[in-house]
Design a protein around this motif. Sequence first.
Motif, PDB file in Angstrom:
ATOM      1  N   ALA A 107      23.752  -6.041  -0.384  1.00 39.83           N
ATOM      2  CA  ALA A 107      23.062  -5.378  -1.498  1.00 39.83           C
ATOM      3  C   ALA A 107      23.969  -4.297  -2.084  1.00 39.83           C
ATOM      4  O   ALA A 107      24.741  -3.669  -1.362  1.00 39.83           O
ATOM      5  CB  ALA A 107      21.756  -4.753  -1.018  1.00 39.83           C
ATOM      6  N   ALA A 108      23.868  -4.104  -3.392  1.00 42.13           N
ATOM      7  CA  ALA A 108      24.492  -2.945  -4.033  1.00 42.13           C
ATOM      8  C   ALA A 108      23.426  -1.861  -4.080  1.00 42.13           C
ATOM      9  O   ALA A 108      22.291  -2.124  -4.465  1.00 42.13           O
ATOM     10  CB  ALA A 108      24.945  -3.309  -5.444  1.00 42.13           C
ATOM     11  N   VAL A 109      23.787  -0.652  -3.650  1.00 43.89           N
ATOM     12  CA  VAL A 109      22.802   0.424  -3.557  1.00 43.89           C
ATOM     13  C   VAL A 109      23.257   1.607  -4.415  1.00 43.89           C
ATOM     14  O   VAL A 109      24.421   2.001  -4.356  1.00 43.89           O
ATOM     15  CB  VAL A 109      22.628   0.894  -2.083  1.00 43.89           C
ATOM     16  N   VAL A 110      22.339   2.135  -5.219  1.00 53.59           N
ATOM     17  CA  VAL A 110      22.585   3.384  -5.947  1.00 53.59           C
ATOM     18  C   VAL A 110      21.496   4.346  -5.511  1.00 53.59           C
ATOM     19  O   VAL A 110      20.310   3.997  -5.535  1.00 53.59           O
ATOM     20  CB  VAL A 110      22.525   3.183  -7.479  1.00 53.59           C
ATOM     21  N   GLU A 121      28.055  -1.899  -1.274  1.00 52.13           N
ATOM     22  CA  GLU A 121      28.447  -0.510  -1.487  1.00 52.13           C
ATOM     23  C   GLU A 121      27.217   0.349  -1.754  1.00 52.13           C
ATOM     24  O   GLU A 121      26.232  -0.124  -2.317  1.00 52.13           O
ATOM     25  CB  GLU A 121      29.374  -0.461  -2.714  1.00 52.13           C
ATOM     26  N   CYS A 122      27.276   1.615  -1.338  1.00 55.19           N
ATOM     27  CA  CYS A 122      26.195   2.555  -1.675  1.00 55.19           C
ATOM     28  C   CYS A 122      26.808   3.735  -2.411  1.00 55.19           C
ATOM     29  O   CYS A 122      27.575   4.505  -1.831  1.00 55.19           O
ATOM     30  CB  CYS A 122      25.474   3.040  -0.417  1.00 55.19           C
ATOM     31  N   ARG A 160      22.932  11.338   2.996  1.00 52.19           N
ATOM     32  CA  ARG A 160      23.977  10.906   2.052  1.00 52.19           C
ATOM     33  C   ARG A 160      25.278  10.580   2.798  1.00 52.19           C
ATOM     34  O   ARG A 160      25.881   9.534   2.591  1.00 52.19           O
ATOM     35  CB  ARG A 160      24.215  11.993   1.016  1.00 52.19           C
ATOM     36  N   ASP A 161      25.678  11.477   3.703  1.00 57.16           N
ATOM     37  CA  ASP A 161      26.915  11.239   4.443  1.00 57.16           C
ATOM     38  C   ASP A 161      26.827   9.966   5.283  1.00 57.16           C
ATOM     39  O   ASP A 161      27.816   9.269   5.485  1.00 57.16           O
ATOM     40  CB  ASP A 161      27.224  12.430   5.370  1.00 57.16           C
ATOM     41  N   ALA A 162      25.610   9.668   5.760  1.00 57.23           N
ATOM     42  CA  ALA A 162      25.460   8.499   6.630  1.00 57.23           C
ATOM     43  C   ALA A 162      25.537   7.190   5.846  1.00 57.23           C
ATOM     44  O   ALA A 162      26.052   6.201   6.359  1.00 57.23           O
ATOM     45  CB  ALA A 162      24.121   8.586   7.380  1.00 57.23           C
ATOM     46  N   VAL A 163      25.036   7.170   4.609  1.00 58.95           N
ATOM     47  CA  VAL A 163      24.914   5.877   3.914  1.00 58.95           C
ATOM     48  C   VAL A 163      25.882   5.680   2.743  1.00 58.95           C
ATOM     49  O   VAL A 163      26.209   4.534   2.411  1.00 58.95           O
ATOM     50  CB  VAL A 163      23.466   5.639   3.398  1.00 58.95           C
ATOM     51  N   ALA A 164      26.343   6.781   2.138  1.00 59.96           N
ATOM     52  CA  ALA A 164      27.103   6.627   0.889  1.00 59.96           C
ATOM     53  C   ALA A 164      28.542   6.183   1.154  1.00 59.96           C
ATOM     54  O   ALA A 164      29.221   6.754   2.009  1.00 59.96           O
ATOM     55  CB  ALA A 164      27.101   7.938   0.105  1.00 59.96           C
ATOM     56  N   THR A 165      28.990   5.162   0.439  1.00 61.06           N
ATOM     57  CA  THR A 165      30.403   4.786   0.522  1.00 61.06           C
ATOM     58  C   THR A 165      31.208   5.670  -0.430  1.00 61.06           C
ATOM     59  O   THR A 165      32.391   5.868  -0.251  1.00 61.06           O
ATOM     60  CB  THR A 165      30.592   3.302   0.182  1.00 61.06           C
TER      61      THR A 165
END
Length: 246
Positions: A220-223, A44-45, A232-237
């Motif tokens: 990987a967990a991404v923050v 998750e991002c 942001r729109d491309a990567v954030a869940t």
Amino acid sequence: MTAPASTPARLQVRGLHKTFTLHLRDGLRLPVLQGVSLDVAAGECVALVGPSGQGKSTLMKCLHGSYGADGGEVLLQRDDGSTLDLCNATPQQVLQVRRREMAYVSQFLRVVPRVPALDVVAERRLHARADLADSAAADAALVEAREAARALLARLELPSGLWDLPPATFSGGEQQRVNIARGFIEPASLLLLDEPTASLDSARRRVVVELIEEAKARGAAVVGIFHDEEVRDAVATRSVNVRHLA
Ligand SMILES: Nc1ncnc2c1ncn2[C@@H]1O[C@H](COP(=O)(O)OP(=O)(O)OP(=O)(O)O)[C@@H](O)[C@H]1O
Ligand SMILES: [Mg+2]
């Protein structure tokens, strides 16, 4: 506290408090994080959003263990299955986690004098695999780490003429690409990204988006903090406002 076996969040933030005390202003207290809770699952991002000064970078630094907290827990599920509370971990435990399992990419590169860009990146992999049996193994690891560093710098389109130079005099975008390569050369299970694309043009931003997607795909967990909405729109869940996490 440990994550339930069925849904093991890689990162669990529980009731995190952080107050800065401004000694130059008669000890004025600035409560920035007031009981922040957040779960981040593998793959998750989570994007931290909200106005300037709300505590996004402060939360990120608490997750990295560079700021101590005044209360609460930052529980990291480690690669060996154990759980470590980064708020109450010893400095040695924090360093050990950072060596391999956690990567932090900030907007600015902390430049080490005289170390060429290639080795700034390669060193990260060497540190992560430091338990090498003998000098022959260490030499082989250095060759392999430099090869991986070259591949990543080429992918980020850092001109090869710069690879053997120390990054101190590089432009902001060039330094940022070295920083990104350093953050991504090892497959960390927790990635902390504070404005990783701020100084990059759109072609290079796309490469970073790909790298983040690949990290998510391998679990990987991404923050991240991404002021660039396209990234942001491309990567954030999902996106969360730090103020609404309390
Ligand atoms: N080391 C520090 N000492 C004192 N105050 C601090 C410190 N770091 C941050 N602050 C204060 O805490 C608040 C939150 O800062 P932070 O950098 O976390 O905000 P941010 O949400 O990341 O903002 P931006 O979007 O501008 O990067 C600010 O008011 C800032 O002045
Ligand atoms: Mg910030």
